[in-house]
Motif scaffolding. Structure first.
Motif, PDB file in Angstrom:
ATOM      1  N   LEU A  23      -8.597   0.674  -4.975  1.00 15.38           N
ATOM      2  CA  LEU A  23      -7.988   1.120  -3.303  1.00 15.38           C
ATOM      3  C   LEU A  23      -6.881   0.193  -3.204  1.00 15.38           C
ATOM      4  O   LEU A  23      -7.592  -0.965  -2.661  1.00 15.38           O
ATOM      5  CB  LEU A  23      -8.891   1.756  -3.133  1.00 15.38           C
ATOM      6  N   HIS A  24      -5.785   0.744  -3.407  1.00 19.20           N
ATOM      7  CA  HIS A  24      -4.852  -0.096  -2.382  1.00 19.20           C
ATOM      8  C   HIS A  24      -4.774   0.381  -0.988  1.00 19.20           C
ATOM      9  O   HIS A  24      -4.215  -0.367   0.014  1.00 19.20           O
ATOM     10  CB  HIS A  24      -3.360   0.132  -3.900  1.00 19.20           C
ATOM     11  N   ALA A  25      -4.919   1.691  -0.389  1.00 16.66           N
ATOM     12  CA  ALA A  25      -3.975   1.893   0.712  1.00 16.66           C
ATOM     13  C   ALA A  25      -5.558   2.732   0.394  1.00 16.66           C
ATOM     14  O   ALA A  25      -5.403   3.625   0.501  1.00 16.66           O
ATOM     15  CB  ALA A  25      -3.455   2.348   0.699  1.00 16.66           C
ATOM     16  N   LEU A  26      -6.208   2.681   2.249  1.00 20.91           N
ATOM     17  CA  LEU A  26      -7.495   3.940   2.882  1.00 20.91           C
ATOM     18  C   LEU A  26      -7.038   3.933   4.175  1.00 20.91           C
ATOM     19  O   LEU A  26      -7.006   3.538   4.405  1.00 20.91           O
ATOM     20  CB  LEU A  26      -8.365   3.503   2.622  1.00 20.91           C
ATOM     21  N   GLN A  27      -6.910   5.340   4.074  1.00 20.33           N
ATOM     22  CA  GLN A  27      -7.067   5.790   6.036  1.00 20.33           C
ATOM     23  C   GLN A  27      -8.221   6.777   6.022  1.00 20.33           C
ATOM     24  O   GLN A  27      -7.759   7.210   5.485  1.00 20.33           O
ATOM     25  CB  GLN A  27      -5.224   6.385   5.910  1.00 20.33           C
ATOM     26  N   ILE A  28      -9.021   5.778   7.119  1.00 20.73           N
ATOM     27  CA  ILE A  28      -9.987   6.226   7.295  1.00 20.73           C
ATOM     28  C   ILE A  28     -10.249   6.474   8.421  1.00 20.73           C
ATOM     29  O   ILE A  28      -9.607   6.525   9.757  1.00 20.73           O
ATOM     30  CB  ILE A  28     -11.651   5.068   8.014  1.00 20.73           C
ATOM     31  N   GLU A  57     -14.750  -1.492  -4.586  1.00 24.19           N
ATOM     32  CA  GLU A  57     -13.438  -0.963  -4.755  1.00 24.19           C
ATOM     33  C   GLU A  57     -11.924  -0.904  -3.817  1.00 24.19           C
ATOM     34  O   GLU A  57     -11.037  -1.075  -4.688  1.00 24.19           O
ATOM     35  CB  GLU A  57     -13.309   0.469  -4.490  1.00 24.19           C
ATOM     36  N   LEU A  58     -11.725  -1.873  -2.267  1.00 26.64           N
ATOM     37  CA  LEU A  58     -11.519  -1.929  -2.054  1.00 26.64           C
ATOM     38  C   LEU A  58     -10.516  -3.826  -2.753  1.00 26.64           C
ATOM     39  O   LEU A  58      -9.812  -3.696  -2.282  1.00 26.64           O
ATOM     40  CB  LEU A  58     -11.706  -2.296  -0.470  1.00 26.64           C
ATOM     41  N   ASP A  72      -0.578   8.790  -6.237  1.00 21.98           N
ATOM     42  CA  ASP A  72      -1.326   8.278  -7.291  1.00 21.98           C
ATOM     43  C   ASP A  72      -2.657   7.484  -7.515  1.00 21.98           C
ATOM     44  O   ASP A  72      -2.495   7.039  -8.529  1.00 21.98           O
ATOM     45  CB  ASP A  72      -0.409   7.014  -7.115  1.00 21.98           C
ATOM     46  N   GLN A  73      -2.800   8.289  -7.075  1.00 24.23           N
ATOM     47  CA  GLN A  73      -4.842   7.995  -6.712  1.00 24.23           C
ATOM     48  C   GLN A  73      -5.062   6.002  -6.054  1.00 24.23           C
ATOM     49  O   GLN A  73      -5.849   5.480  -6.545  1.00 24.23           O
ATOM     50  CB  GLN A  73      -5.483   8.137  -8.585  1.00 24.23           C
ATOM     51  N   ASP A  74      -3.972   6.209  -5.666  1.00 27.91           N
ATOM     52  CA  ASP A  74      -4.388   4.496  -5.258  1.00 27.91           C
ATOM     53  C   ASP A  74      -3.974   4.536  -3.877  1.00 27.91           C
ATOM     54  O   ASP A  74      -4.600   3.553  -2.756  1.00 27.91           O
ATOM     55  CB  ASP A  74      -2.674   4.053  -5.908  1.00 27.91           C
ATOM     56  N   HIS A  75      -3.993   5.447  -2.824  1.00 27.58           N
ATOM     57  CA  HIS A  75      -3.523   5.517  -1.927  1.00 27.58           C
ATOM     58  C   HIS A  75      -4.125   7.003  -0.773  1.00 27.58           C
ATOM     59  O   HIS A  75      -3.383   8.154  -1.359  1.00 27.58           O
ATOM     60  CB  HIS A  75      -1.985   5.543  -1.163  1.00 27.58           C
TER      61      HIS A  75
END
Length: 75
Positions: free
Chosen positions: A66-71, A61-62, A29-32
């Motif tokens: 950008l809803h969710a980001l695993q780094i 972006e955060l 979904d280009q959001d996670h």
């Protein structure tokens, strides 16, 4: 509001010029996203500091795109 994967890559690359960056859209979904960044800039820094560096590059972006980001970071 979603963010395109290529735009996310460009932003990260501008912040970490020497980095090898891998991005995965986790649910399509280009959001996670999951990002792995391998950069010499992380050398000698704790994982917390490394992640703060990534969050700083993606600060705007955060706030919305950008809803969710695993780094994952490595030096």
């Amino acid at each position: 509001m979603p963010i395109a994967q290529d735009k996310l890559y460009s932003i990260l690359k501008s912040g970490f010029k020497d980095a090898k960056i891998t991005i995965k859209d986790l649910v399509g979904d280009q959001d996670h996203y999951s990002v792995e960044i391998i950069s010499g800039e992380f050398k000698g820094k704790s994982r917390v500091v490394q992640h703060k560096m990534v969050n700083k590059v993606l600060e705007e972006e955060l706030k919305g795109e950008l809803h969710a980001l695993q780094i994952k970071t490595k030096s």
